[in-house]
Write a protein that holds these residues in place. Structure first.
Motif, PDB file in Angstrom:
ATOM      1  N   UNK A  47      31.425 -18.860 -10.614  1.00 20.02           N
ATOM      2  CA  UNK A  47      30.063 -18.690 -11.129  1.00 20.02           C
ATOM      3  C   UNK A  47      29.874 -17.379 -11.887  1.00 20.02           C
ATOM      4  N   UNK A  48      28.813 -17.344 -12.692  1.00 19.63           N
ATOM      5  CA  UNK A  48      28.386 -16.106 -13.348  1.00 19.63           C
ATOM      6  C   UNK A  48      27.460 -15.308 -12.440  1.00 19.63           C
ATOM      7  N   UNK A  49      26.907 -15.988 -11.417  1.00 20.14           N
ATOM      8  CA  UNK A  49      25.974 -15.370 -10.475  1.00 20.14           C
ATOM      9  C   UNK A  49      26.012 -16.155  -9.168  1.00 20.14           C
ATOM     10  N   UNK A  50      25.865 -15.437  -8.048  1.00 19.66           N
ATOM     11  CA  UNK A  50      25.737 -16.081  -6.738  1.00 19.66           C
ATOM     12  C   UNK A  50      24.369 -15.725  -6.168  1.00 19.66           C
ATOM     13  N   UNK A  51      23.639 -16.751  -5.740  1.00 22.34           N
ATOM     14  CA  UNK A  51      22.391 -16.545  -5.007  1.00 22.34           C
ATOM     15  C   UNK A  51      22.726 -16.770  -3.545  1.00 22.34           C
ATOM     16  N   UNK A  52      22.534 -15.745  -2.728  1.00 20.81           N
ATOM     17  CA  UNK A  52      23.019 -15.759  -1.348  1.00 20.81           C
ATOM     18  C   UNK A  52      21.884 -15.578  -0.352  1.00 20.81           C
ATOM     19  N   UNK A  53      21.691 -16.584   0.496  1.00 23.80           N
ATOM     20  CA  UNK A  53      20.779 -16.437   1.629  1.00 23.80           C
ATOM     21  C   UNK A  53      21.442 -15.489   2.619  1.00 23.80           C
ATOM     22  N   UNK A  54      20.676 -14.585   3.187  1.00 20.64           N
ATOM     23  CA  UNK A  54      21.239 -13.623   4.142  1.00 20.64           C
ATOM     24  C   UNK A  54      21.286 -14.203   5.548  1.00 20.64           C
ATOM     25  N   UNK A  55      20.299 -15.006   5.930  1.00 27.36           N
ATOM     26  CA  UNK A  55      20.225 -15.555   7.280  1.00 27.36           C
ATOM     27  C   UNK A  55      20.778 -16.983   7.319  1.00 27.36           C
ATOM     28  N   UNK A  56      22.083 -17.124   7.218  1.00 25.50           N
ATOM     29  CA  UNK A  56      22.717 -18.431   7.311  1.00 25.50           C
ATOM     30  C   UNK A  56      22.975 -18.759   8.776  1.00 25.50           C
ATOM     31  N   UNK A  57      23.066 -20.040   9.092  1.00 29.99           N
ATOM     32  CA  UNK A  57      23.256 -20.448  10.487  1.00 29.99           C
ATOM     33  C   UNK A  57      24.632 -20.083  11.036  1.00 29.99           C
ATOM     34  N   UNK A  58      25.669 -20.251  10.211  1.00 27.80           N
ATOM     35  CA  UNK A  58      27.021 -20.143  10.720  1.00 27.80           C
ATOM     36  C   UNK A  58      27.713 -18.812  10.434  1.00 27.80           C
ATOM     37  N   UNK A  59      27.184 -18.039   9.502  1.00 29.01           N
ATOM     38  CA  UNK A  59      27.817 -16.774   9.121  1.00 29.01           C
ATOM     39  C   UNK A  59      26.763 -15.891   8.467  1.00 29.01           C
ATOM     40  N   UNK A  60      26.929 -14.600   8.545  1.00 31.76           N
ATOM     41  CA  UNK A  60      25.981 -13.679   7.921  1.00 31.76           C
ATOM     42  C   UNK A  60      26.210 -13.628   6.414  1.00 31.76           C
ATOM     43  N   UNK A  61      25.122 -13.720   5.667  1.00 26.12           N
ATOM     44  CA  UNK A  61      25.214 -13.549   4.226  1.00 26.12           C
ATOM     45  C   UNK A  61      25.734 -12.167   3.860  1.00 26.12           C
ATOM     46  N   UNK A  62      25.440 -11.173   4.702  1.00 27.31           N
ATOM     47  CA  UNK A  62      25.967  -9.824   4.478  1.00 27.31           C
ATOM     48  C   UNK A  62      27.497  -9.831   4.522  1.00 27.31           C
ATOM     49  N   UNK A  63      28.060 -10.548   5.489  1.00 26.79           N
ATOM     50  CA  UNK A  63      29.515 -10.640   5.594  1.00 26.79           C
ATOM     51  C   UNK A  63      30.106 -11.365   4.387  1.00 26.79           C
ATOM     52  N   UNK A  64      29.407 -12.394   3.909  1.00 29.53           N
ATOM     53  CA  UNK A  64      29.892 -13.127   2.739  1.00 29.53           C
ATOM     54  C   UNK A  64      29.862 -12.256   1.487  1.00 29.53           C
ATOM     55  N   UNK A  65      28.788 -11.490   1.318  1.00 29.22           N
ATOM     56  CA  UNK A  65      28.707 -10.598   0.158  1.00 29.22           C
ATOM     57  C   UNK A  65      29.834  -9.570   0.215  1.00 29.22           C
ATOM     58  N   UNK A  66      30.023  -8.965   1.388  1.00 29.20           N
ATOM     59  CA  UNK A  66      31.096  -7.979   1.543  1.00 29.20           C
ATOM     60  C   UNK A  66      32.453  -8.618   1.262  1.00 29.20           C
ATOM     61  N   UNK A  67      32.654  -9.847   1.740  1.00 30.12           N
ATOM     62  CA  UNK A  67      33.913 -10.549   1.479  1.00 30.12           C
ATOM     63  C   UNK A  67      34.138 -10.809   0.001  1.00 30.12           C
TER      64      UNK A  67
END
Length: 133
Positions: A47-67
């Motif tokens: 993608x050219x951009x990711x829209x990321x929910x922070x409060x996901x059920x299975x994993x933290x959006x913060x962890x995904x952004x950092x990853x």
């Protein structure tokens, strides 16, 4: 070339709203409901951009952004973080892990599209030329 946006949102209504608004604006959109699939999907969709929910059920959006920001293939993709739990210090924490944009839910369409277009414009701008002494 159509710009591509990955929408990582586990709430069905929010994901549909984001995707519908983005598609109506001419973007190629890839929805992801399962946060555990987000990084893999980002690698395949590019993608050219990711829209990321922070409060996901299975994993933290913060962890995904950092990853994403620690992944050579994904680190330059801007991230717009959205969260329903906007408290004091949340925006700073979200930006510290690498999100370039931040919106609190409920998200209104005009500010949402302004944030999307602003991040896409900023990421598409050519790097400034170095000044020669």
């Amino acid at each position: 070339m159509t710009q591509r946006i990955l929408v990582v949102e586990d709430n069905d209504l929010n994901r549909k709203l984001f995707c519908d608004v983005l598609q109506a604006s001419g973007f190629d959109v890839e929805p992801v409901a399962d946060g555990g699939m987000a990084i893999e999907r980002a690698r395949s969709f590019v993608p050219n951009l990711v829209i990321m929910d922070i409060q996901l059920q299975d994993i933290s959006g913060l962890d995904l952004i950092a990853g994403m920001k620690n992944d050579v293939a994904l680190c330059d993709i801007p991230v717009l973080a959205v969260t329903a739990y906007a408290g004091k210090g949340d925006e700073e924490r979200i930006r510290q892990v690498g999100a370039e944009g931040y919106l609190a839910k409920p998200v209104s369409i005009v500010p949402f599209m302004n944030a999307v277009k602003g991040l896409l414009d900023r990421s598409a701008a050519p790097a400034p030329l170095p000044l020669h002494a």
